[in-house]
Design a protein around this motif. Structure first.
Motif, PDB file in Angstrom:
ATOM      1  N   GLU A 159       0.843  -1.207   0.000  1.00 11.42           N
ATOM      2  CA  GLU A 159       0.000   0.000   0.000  1.00 11.42           C
ATOM      3  C   GLU A 159       0.873   1.250   0.000  1.00 11.42           C
ATOM      4  OE1 GLU A 159      -2.402   0.602   3.503  1.00 11.42           O
ATOM      5  OE2 GLU A 159      -3.791   1.927   2.409  1.00 11.42           O
ATOM      6  N   MET A 160       1.919   1.236   0.828  1.00 15.99           N
ATOM      7  CA  MET A 160       2.814   2.407   0.871  1.00 15.99           C
ATOM      8  C   MET A 160       3.453   2.637  -0.488  1.00 15.99           C
ATOM      9  SD  MET A 160       6.307   3.155   1.001  1.00 15.99           S
ATOM     10  CE  MET A 160       7.092   1.667   1.558  1.00 15.99           C
ATOM     11  N   ALA A 161       3.911   1.555  -1.121  1.00 14.64           N
ATOM     12  CA  ALA A 161       4.586   1.698  -2.423  1.00 14.64           C
ATOM     13  C   ALA A 161       3.607   2.199  -3.478  1.00 14.64           C
ATOM     14  CB  ALA A 161       5.193   0.363  -2.844  1.00 14.64           C
ATOM     15  N   TYR A 162       2.366   1.701  -3.436  1.00 11.57           N
ATOM     16  CA  TYR A 162       1.364   2.155  -4.412  1.00 11.57           C
ATOM     17  C   TYR A 162       1.151   3.656  -4.292  1.00 11.57           C
ATOM     18  CZ  TYR A 162      -3.129   3.249  -6.428  1.00 11.57           C
ATOM     19  OH  TYR A 162      -4.131   3.863  -7.145  1.00 11.57           O
ATOM     20  N   GLU A 163       0.951   4.116  -3.048  1.00  8.61           N
ATOM     21  CA  GLU A 163       0.715   5.555  -2.853  1.00  8.61           C
ATOM     22  C   GLU A 163       1.955   6.371  -3.213  1.00  8.61           C
ATOM     23  OE1 GLU A 163      -3.259   5.329  -1.683  1.00  8.61           O
ATOM     24  OE2 GLU A 163      -1.986   6.989  -2.367  1.00  8.61           O
ATOM     25  N   ALA A 164       3.126   5.837  -2.875  1.00  9.21           N
ATOM     26  CA  ALA A 164       4.369   6.590  -3.124  1.00  9.21           C
ATOM     27  C   ALA A 164       4.634   6.769  -4.613  1.00  9.21           C
ATOM     28  CB  ALA A 164       5.550   5.868  -2.479  1.00  9.21           C
ATOM     29  N   LEU A 165       4.206   5.772  -5.398  1.00  6.97           N
ATOM     30  CA  LEU A 165       4.583   5.753  -6.818  1.00  6.97           C
ATOM     31  C   LEU A 165       3.373   5.873  -7.744  1.00  6.97           C
ATOM     32  CD1 LEU A 165       7.283   2.929  -6.557  1.00  6.97           C
ATOM     33  CD2 LEU A 165       7.667   5.415  -6.632  1.00  6.97           C
ATOM     34  N   ARG A 166       2.303   6.487  -7.248  1.00  8.25           N
ATOM     35  CA  ARG A 166       1.087   6.562  -8.073  1.00  8.25           C
ATOM     36  C   ARG A 166       1.351   7.250  -9.407  1.00  8.25           C
ATOM     37  NH1 ARG A 166      -4.507   7.415  -4.770  1.00  8.25           N
ATOM     38  NH2 ARG A 166      -5.348   7.329  -6.900  1.00  8.25           N
ATOM     39  N   ARG A 167       2.262   8.222  -9.372  1.00  7.72           N
ATOM     40  CA  ARG A 167       2.511   8.964 -10.629  1.00  7.72           C
ATOM     41  C   ARG A 167       3.157   8.059 -11.670  1.00  7.72           C
ATOM     42  NH1 ARG A 167       8.006  11.955 -10.041  1.00  7.72           N
ATOM     43  NH2 ARG A 167       7.365  13.141 -11.864  1.00  7.72           N
ATOM     44  N   TYR A 168       3.659   6.909 -11.235  1.00  5.67           N
ATOM     45  CA  TYR A 168       4.258   5.978 -12.192  1.00  5.67           C
ATOM     46  C   TYR A 168       3.266   4.884 -12.578  1.00  5.67           C
ATOM     47  CZ  TYR A 168       8.578   8.277 -10.903  1.00  5.67           C
ATOM     48  OH  TYR A 168       9.549   9.226 -10.678  1.00  5.67           O
ATOM     49  N   GLY A 169       2.060   4.979 -12.008  1.00  2.00           N
ATOM     50  CA  GLY A 169       1.087   3.893 -12.169  1.00  2.00           C
ATOM     51  C   GLY A 169       0.102   4.147 -13.295  1.00  2.00           C
TER      52      GLY A 169
END
Ligand code: F6P
Length: 561
Positions: free
Chosen positions: A181-191
């Motif tokens: 979850e932390m990684a998803y939020e941290a890297l949303r701009r790459y998602g």
């Protein structure tokens, strides 16, 4: 200005070859020396320390793997750092670091290796567990993940009704949820913006219901993440998801298209009804809170793609290599860990606030809570002796600037010291006018205010009413570290997480505790398992063998539910 540790070398410190488990930590000469030093330095204000050496900000720093760490606003001087490094040597830190990378079973109570560094090793690297190189298996799983990820992201993996997947729901808890979850939020701009990601952890039905209320079962993929595949919350939510899916799609065959699993327990996965071909494995030498670089990160890979996931692993690996190879005096995780020892054990700072000035890291404090507190919240040494010193600090935090409007009052003027980690990035994730400059100006200002405060005279000179002066005086001398990186991208996130993983390791090594088990979570689980019988007893008006407080609470609950 030569680096401060040249002085240490000048003293030609000869570090004794330690045997960490023979001498109690507090009876070590190095510990005693730090106690003595603390008495001398505790009364000194950061104002004095900077006055005595105005250039300290130019040498109390270190850099590695894209992270710059300034620790000049920690309440230390050259002698402090020298003594901390001497303690590290006496505790055999270098040997313990080597032992971890060697695959030694440092998780002594569970007799397991702690080789999460192998998860991010390059394909030709060698990391051994019981004499076997595990890197080929690691890359086998990464390749399986990448193939699956490409099929889902490109719409080639079809749901039961033939629709592509448009929503991913990660079901897991603790290390099986917090990292992803932390990684998803941290890297949303790459998602992918056209895919929805949700994270269900709590057994409270609200979590599952709210996470799936707006999702179409025909387009939803569930990733059931559980290292053991026995965690009750996760199994309950997995069954709820199964029922949700079957109610809509009406055929057991749908499970194979809408469920995959991440676990070390293939039998448990199969028993649940997930095809082992749709299982992504990992190993018992990966602790749950150290697993976000494993298949537990499948949702991360689905969000940012395999290439970016590998960039994140490369960031982890860069910090791993720095940790493994760099002399202690220039080693970021070592310095961060030793500063935590200094604050916790010698300045009696019992809590550590993590303050990322990046909205994307809004789940980073929660992630660190498990990493740090489940690792180092221990009361006995590796050989079972009660500790006579404090161990893991209480980790907490919130993104800046939001925290400034919540708890910074206590940090600035409270009666307790809090050690703060400020984390900032030079490039905005989402530029918006001059707002990034404003954000960063706040971060720099906060650490400055905490360090230097405002004296009563300075307050008076501002012309404020005299009765207000005591209320508007800031003691300062509140310690902080600032981490600064160019931008928050997959590589930097990997390096940042690895920095904290290894800092936690350093603290555990000095405290001589097992940072990789978590027996403290078992009693609550066991007692929770007994409550349903108590419900039955209470309903039958029989007395359960619980205490009067719990019994009364159960009765009230049953009467009102
Ligand atoms: O909190 C206890 C714990 O075992 C954590 O260490 C772990 O991350 C979490 O529960 C979930 O465990 P599992 O991945 O086995 O479901």
């Amino acid at each position: 200005m030569g680096r401060w540790h040249d002085a240490a070398r000048d003293k030609r410190l000869t570090y004794p070859s330690p045997s960490a488990d023979t001498v109690s930590l507090t009876r070590r000469a190095e510990w005693q020396a730090l106690c003595k030093h603390a008495k001398e330095i505790r009364p000194r204000h950061l104002r004095d320390l900077f006055a005595a050496d105005p250039a300290r900000g130019e040498w109390l720093n270190a850099e590695a793997a894209g992270l710059y760490m300034d620790y000049a606003k920690q309440r230390v001087d050259r002698e402090t750092m020298r003594l901390l490094l001497a303690l590290a040597a006496a505790c055999g830190l270098e040997e313990r670091i080597a032992a971890m990378f060697r695959g030694d079973r440092l998780n002594t109570t569970e007799d397991r290796a702690t080789l999460h560094v192998a998860l991010r090793a390059p394909v030709h690297a060698q990391f051994l567990v019981d004499g076997k190189n595990v890197v080929p298996e690691v890359h086998g799983v990464l390749n399986h993940m990448a193939k699956f990820s490409r099929r889902v992201r490109h719409g080639d993996w079809k749901g039961y009704t033939g629709k592509p997947i448009r929503a991913v729901v990660n079901i897991g808890i603790g290390g099986s949820s917090l990292g992803p979850e932390m990684a998803y939020e941290a890297l949303r701009r790459y998602g992918l913006r056209d895919m929805t990601f949700r994270f269900v952890a709590n057994v409270d039905g609200t979590d599952f219901i709210e996470a799936t209320a707006d999702l179409d079962p025909a387009e939803t993929l569930f990733i059931v993440c559980s290292k053991t595949f026995t965690t009750q919350e996760t199994l309950a939510n997995a069954h709820a998801a199964r029922d949700w899916c079957l109610r809509a799609l009406g055929d057991e065959a749908a499970i194979g298209r809408h469920f995959v699993a991440v676990s070390t327990n293939a039998a448990g996965v199969t028993a649940f009804g997930i095809d082992p071909a749709n299982m992504f494995g990992f190993w018992d030498w990966v602790g749950g809170r150290y697993s976000m670089g494993s298949a537990i990160g499948l949702s991360t890979m689905l969000a940012i793609g395999a290439e970016n996931f590998h960039r994140m692993l490369a960031g982890f690996h860069a910090m791993d290599e720095h940790f493994r190879k760099t002399p202690l005096a220039d080693n970021l995780p070592v310095l961060m860990g030793l500063l935590a020892i200094w604050n916790t054990n010698f300045l009696e700072v019992s809590t550590a606030a993590v303050l990322p000035y990046a909205q994307s890291l809004k789940r980073f404090p929660a992630y660190l809570q498990q990493l740090a507190m489940e690792s180092n919240g221990k009361h006995v040494t590796v050989d079972g002796r009660p500790v006579d010193y404090d161990t893991g600090a209480i980790f907490w935090g919130e993104v800046g600037t939001s925290g400034q409007h919540s708890f910074y009052q206590l940090i600035h003027q409270g009666s307790r010291l809090v050690s703060c980690d400020f984390i900032g990035f030079c490039q905005a994730a989402h530029p918006l006018g001059r707002q990034h400059d404003f954000l960063m100006a706040n971060m720099f200002a906060q650490s400055e205010a905490l360090a230097f405060g405002m004296t009563a005279d300075e307050a008076k000179s501002s012309g404020m009413p005299v009765p207000l002066v005591p209320h508007r005086t800031f003691e300062g001398n509140r310690p902080s570290t600032t981490l600064l990186a160019r931008r928050l991208d997959p590589t930097t996130l990997g390096a940042l997480v690895a920095l904290y993983e290894h800092s936690v390791f350093v603290q555990g090594a000095i405290w001589n505790i097992d940072s990789f088990d978590q027996w403290g979570v078992e009693l609550g689980k066991t007692l929770a398992g007994r409550i349903p019988q108590a419900f039955a007893a209470a309903e039958g008006d029989e007395d359960s063998d619980h205490d009067s407080s719990t019994r009364t609470l159960l009765r009230r609950y049953l009467a009102l539910r």
